[in-house]
Design an enzyme around this catalytic site. Structure first.
Site, short mmCIF file in Angstrom:
data_model
loop_
_atom_site.label_atom_id
_atom_site.label_comp_id
_atom_site.label_asym_id
_atom_site.label_seq_id
_atom_site.Cartn_x
_atom_site.Cartn_y
_atom_site.Cartn_z
N SER A 59 0.82 -1.22 0.00
CA SER A 59 0.00 0.00 0.00
C SER A 59 0.85 1.27 0.00
O SER A 59 0.46 2.29 -0.57
CB SER A 59 -0.94 0.02 1.21
OG SER A 59 -0.21 -0.09 2.41
N HIS A 60 2.01 1.22 0.66
CA HIS A 60 2.91 2.37 0.74
C HIS A 60 4.31 1.92 0.34
O HIS A 60 4.75 0.84 0.76
CB HIS A 60 2.97 2.95 2.15
CG HIS A 60 1.67 3.48 2.66
ND1 HIS A 60 0.59 2.68 2.91
CD2 HIS A 60 1.27 4.74 2.96
CE1 HIS A 60 -0.43 3.42 3.35
NE2 HIS A 60 -0.03 4.67 3.38
#
Length: 329
Positions: free
Chosen positions: A87-88
């Protein structure tokens, strides 16, 4: 009004038939005006996404922060970004120069550690460390756009209810995690597809929050475009016996959006992680100085993010997880 609007929707975006009308009533404006402000901020890339923010663990996923030491960072980032559970993904100014979060579902064929091992092989990582959460003190990205929030805040602890994740709620979760359209009734497609009314939608969303499955339904901003140019992961070397006490103190600062306790390694002696946002490096460093003085912790390190390679919500229950594992496992 615009800054008030941004502060409100980061905290809570109403899940109802006419959310912009409800927000307009809070702001003393018209529904049309508020919708136009929202559209403007989407066009200007100040609002990144408005959707449900789910608790990964509550949905049966295992997750971890991971740090790689790589030479070809662009190629490595591209490979890592292919994983649907990432996600990051950021470049940070540290010898461990690539930092990402990864999640895998409960029915993962490979598991988290093997998935990271495969990514390390594919990216030619020289070293890596896996840093799962041991204790979470705070997770709440709400940038103070208006600038009137107090320096410290009281952390809220909510009692959670038990809630069955039945087939209906799974289908609702799949839809609530999608970015809303900038229209007067953005949830219409959900009530139509699931054959429910808006009252049921609102009540079920509230139950998901009370159960801790959904942290909140809210907007996330593009930090830099919203004026927050400095974004540092600050890691602290703290005594184990004082970890919880110090973690609570660090998390109380309004500028701190994330605060976690993670494992230590011989080559990584920092168990406490805090994400601190500011409009300048000086602003971030002032917060760090205050924290250091309050806690007495003098050994810490700044990991400023220098490039963002990926930041997007995980598409939970997507077939892409199995596709990735079958391709690379």
């Amino acid at each position: 009004m615009e800054k008030d609007f941004l502060n409100i929707i980061q905290k809570n975006f109403p899940v109802c038939e006419h959310p912009f009308k409800e927000l307009a009533e809070q702001l003393g404006a018209s529904e049309e005006d508020v919708l136009n402000i929202y559209k403007k901020f989407k066009d200007e890339k100040i609002i990144r996404q408005t959707s449900a923010i789910f608790d990964t663990k509550s949905l049966g996923y295992r997750s971890s922060l991971v740090a790689f030491k790589v030479d070809d960072i662009e190629n490595a980032a591209a490979i890592i970004n292919e994983h649907p559970g990432v996600s990051h993904n950021y470049e940070r100014d540290n010898e461990y120069n690539l930092w990402f979060t990864i999640a895998v579902p409960s029915d993962s064929l490979l598991g988290l550690e093997k998935s990271v091992e495969i990514l390390a092989q594919k990216t030619d990582a020289k070293e890596y460390i896996i840093l799962p959460t041991k204790k979470m003190f705070k997770i709440s990205v709400q940038l103070d756009v208006k600038g009137d929030r107090s320096k410290k805040e009281k952390l809220k602890r909510r009692e959670k209810i038990d809630l069955e994740l039945n087939d209906f709620r799974m289908e609702l979760i799949k839809r609530l995690q999608k970015d809303i359209e900038p229209v007067k009734s953005p949830f219409k497609y959900i009530v139509d597809e699931l054959g429910i009314d808006y009252d049921t939608l609102s009540k079920e969303a509230e139950l998901l929050k009370k159960a801790g499955i959904m942290r909140r339904f809210a907007s996330i901003l593009y930090h830099r475009n919203a004026g927050f140019k400095a974004n540092a992961m600050v890691v602290w070397k703290i005594p184990e016996e004082k970890a919880e006490e110090i973690g609570e103190k660090v998390a109380a600062y309004s500028a701190v959006s994330h605060c976690y306790l993670r494992p230590v390694y011989p080559n990584w002696p920092y168990p406490l992680f805090s994400m601190i946002h500011g409009k300048s490096k000086e602003e971030v460093e002032d917060v760090v100085k205050d924290i250091s003085e309050e806690t007495g912790i003098k050994e810490y390190s700044y990991l400023y993010s220098t490039r963002e390679f990926k930041k997007q919500r995980i598409d939970y229950f997507s077939p892409k997880f199995k596709e990735w594992e079958l391709k690379y496992g």
